[in-house]
Scaffold this active site. Structure first.
Site, PDB file in Angstrom:
ATOM      1  N   HIS A   1     -14.474  -6.829  44.755  1.00 34.81           N
ATOM      2  CA  HIS A   1     -13.063  -7.673  44.739  1.00 34.81           C
ATOM      3  C   HIS A   1     -13.450  -9.209  45.417  1.00 34.81           C
ATOM      4  O   HIS A   1     -12.996 -10.201  44.996  1.00 34.81           O
ATOM      5  CB  HIS A   1     -12.121  -7.191  45.470  1.00 34.81           C
TER       6      HIS A   1
ATOM      7  N   HIS B   1      -9.885 -12.024  40.431  1.00 35.64           N
ATOM      8  CA  HIS B   1     -10.759 -11.862  41.959  1.00 35.64           C
ATOM      9  C   HIS B   1     -11.303 -13.175  41.872  1.00 35.64           C
ATOM     10  O   HIS B   1     -11.211 -13.948  42.990  1.00 35.64           O
ATOM     11  CB  HIS B   1     -11.900 -11.023  41.490  1.00 35.64           C
TER      12      HIS B   1
END
Ligand code: RB5
Length: 152
Positions: free
Chosen positions: A98, A134
């Site tokens: 992430h 992300h």
């Protein structure tokens, strides 16, 4: 991978174990100290590691102090550094997927070497997930760096 490492007096023992593990796994290691229990200031050791990663001379950085907190705070002041404080395997994987974290901070007073080496293995092996959401969020972090940058 080329990996830069730093620790303070509360983290150098774990750092030495980490270095032995990384070499055994075939990584190239650059050790910025410290090397003994004399009290020192963790920002002085976070800086060279963070700079090395930020300017591309190292692929990743690993920082260790008593809690990992001071090291992570200091490293994250360097533009381009996304330092993750990690003490569990879930976070080690998630922060690569992430956050595309490029520096890992850990606390020698928090976890033992067994868990630390497992975290490092997962953190080094997990790729960034590359998803647009992300990327967008990391772009916003870069925006924060630019907003607060001091231009001479
Ligand atoms: C050193 O006593 C300790 O404060 C340091 O290693 C670290 O835990 C700071 O965040």
């Amino acid at each position: 991978m080329k990996i830069a490492l730093g620790a303070d007096h509360a983290g150098f023992r774990l750092k030495d174990e980490v270095i032995a593990y990384l070499k055994q796994e075939g990584h190239e290691v650059e050790d910025f100290g410290c090397h003994c229990a004399d009290s020192i200031d963790y920002p002085d050791y976070a800086l060279p590691v963070a700079e090395r990663v930020a300017n591309g001379e190292a692929d990743r950085g690993i920082l260790i102090c008593g809690t990992g907190i001071g090291m992570s705070i200091a490293a994250n002041k360097v533009p381009g550094i996304r330092c993750a404080l990690v003490h569990d395997l879930f976070s080690a994987k998630a922060t690569r997927e992430h956050n595309d974290s490029n520096v890992l901070a850990m606390g020698e007073r928090v976890i033992g070497p067994g868990v630390a080496l497992e975290i490092i293995k997962v953190w080094l092996e997990t790729p960034f997930s590359e998803g647009p959401r992300h990327r967008n969020r990391i772009g916003k972090i870069k925006g924060l760096e630019e907003k607060f940058a001091v231009h001479p």
